[in-house]
Motif scaffolding. Sequence first.
Motif, PDB file in Angstrom:
ATOM      1  N   ASN A 179      48.522  39.066  33.449  1.00  0.00           N
ATOM      2  CA  ASN A 179      48.901  39.672  34.626  1.00  0.00           C
ATOM      3  C   ASN A 179      47.651  39.745  35.341  1.00  0.00           C
ATOM      4  OD1 ASN A 179      51.355  40.319  33.594  1.00  0.00           O
ATOM      5  ND2 ASN A 179      50.474  42.328  32.431  1.00  0.00           N
ATOM      6  N   LYS A 180      47.966  39.914  36.542  1.00  0.00           N
ATOM      7  CA  LYS A 180      46.686  40.295  37.788  1.00  0.00           C
ATOM      8  C   LYS A 180      45.887  39.156  37.961  1.00  0.00           C
ATOM      9  CE  LYS A 180      47.165  45.089  37.304  1.00  0.00           C
ATOM     10  NZ  LYS A 180      46.453  46.626  36.902  1.00  0.00           N
ATOM     11  N   LEU A 181      46.466  37.816  37.778  1.00  0.00           N
ATOM     12  CA  LEU A 181      45.512  36.803  38.028  1.00  0.00           C
ATOM     13  C   LEU A 181      45.407  36.389  39.523  1.00  0.00           C
ATOM     14  CD1 LEU A 181      46.449  34.504  35.016  1.00  0.00           C
ATOM     15  CD2 LEU A 181      44.531  35.946  35.471  1.00  0.00           C
ATOM     16  N   VAL A 182      44.584  36.135  40.002  1.00  0.00           N
ATOM     17  CA  VAL A 182      44.298  35.855  41.355  1.00  0.00           C
ATOM     18  C   VAL A 182      45.057  34.589  41.957  1.00  0.00           C
ATOM     19  CG1 VAL A 182      42.712  35.479  43.503  1.00  0.00           C
ATOM     20  CG2 VAL A 182      42.099  37.120  41.764  1.00  0.00           C
ATOM     21  N   GLY A 183      45.815  34.734  43.032  1.00  0.00           N
ATOM     22  CA  GLY A 183      46.330  33.521  43.595  1.00  0.00           C
ATOM     23  C   GLY A 183      47.562  33.070  42.567  1.00  0.00           C
ATOM     24  N   ILE A 184      47.799  33.606  41.632  1.00  0.00           N
ATOM     25  CA  ILE A 184      48.848  32.878  40.574  1.00  0.00           C
ATOM     26  C   ILE A 184      50.056  32.918  40.926  1.00  0.00           C
ATOM     27  CG2 ILE A 184      49.214  34.715  38.995  1.00  0.00           C
ATOM     28  CD1 ILE A 184      48.135  30.968  37.911  1.00  0.00           C
ATOM     29  N   ASP A 185      50.666  33.992  41.438  1.00  0.00           N
ATOM     30  CA  ASP A 185      52.078  34.402  41.793  1.00  0.00           C
ATOM     31  C   ASP A 185      52.753  33.504  42.603  1.00  0.00           C
ATOM     32  OD1 ASP A 185      51.806  36.591  40.269  1.00  0.00           O
ATOM     33  OD2 ASP A 185      51.763  38.128  41.974  1.00  0.00           O
TER      34      ASP A 185
END
Length: 372
Positions: free
Chosen positions: A11-17
């Motif tokens: 969760n909360k990985l930068v730029g991943i969504d």
Amino acid sequence: MLIPYLPSSMNKLVGIDSRVEKVISHIGMGLNDVRYIGICGMGGIGKTTVARIVYEAIQSEFEVTYFLANVREICEKNGIVQAQKELIGHINGSLSNFNNEYDGSRIIQASLCHKKVLLVLDDINIDKQLKNLAEMKDWFGSGSRIIITTRDMQLLKIHDAHEIYKIEELAESEAFDLFSLKAFKQQKPAEEYLKLSRQVVKYCAGLPLALEVLGSYLYGRPIEDWNSALEKLKSVPHLDIYDASLLTINKNGSLEMHDLLKEMGKYIVNQESPNDPSKRSRLRSYQDINFALTQNKGTEATQSIVLYIKGIYQEKYRVRWRDLTFSNICQLKLLILDGVKAPILSYIPCSLRVLNWRRLSNGNSALCGSLL
């Protein structure tokens, strides 16, 4: 049975969504065809991370699911049969007794041809791996999805991937956020670290692996250590962030090299002779080339000279190089001069194989070719 319903560990990985959403949009959930979906990009760009999150998001929709990680490493260490055994062992819940690729392929097909499968093949690097793990669509039941991560887009094209998603480098704002989370455990650095942080982010050029490695390395260090580290990076790059996979082919078919790889190459060549450029195999800066050409230093080391000069520097260098002579460079094989103005080019060594001299003194001609 419970694993597909467990919360994600990423969760909360930068730029991943946004990247995950794009891949899922190509999956075609609910359709009964069998699809190969490719995720490609340079090493350290986040292919495996994206594939893992996509896998966790959709695995509950399939009968059989498996994430076969590090295929390249498994095959290099233990052979393709070992990769087949890992996959079959997960499918059947027991070890299979076979010793060749042909039997492994037959067992995979027989085990999966009537099942709706989600299979991730992570880090494929040669066609043989795909042929022996997931060669044909009829190896899998209706609605199956095979996700392949690789650095080589051509492998995906050869294997007739339904969709290919190329992961791009992080945008500047995303890169800054990721680095800040690793270096400061928060989204924004303290004011005194702001300028230094921007320098590191620029150096990493949007590569997540580089941002994570350098951010973690600098975490908790005083500002004087940051200054020292930045100076060191210019001449001794952090080895953990490099991979020869940092070569890509752009839309025009041209080969592109990541800045990190360029820096590593410069460092390797400089180490051949830190204090005497004439003893290096490759010369590319004006200062080093000028030293080798004007100091009358004989050398057998230099094999290539590449120099690009633009703008206001052209007149300056034309004056200093009234006569280019390469009589002392007896092993020169590659000579590329772009924007270099010199009226005489003499004593070309017989070893020269490639010559490209653009924008000569008359301003509108070029000399190039391959010499045999």
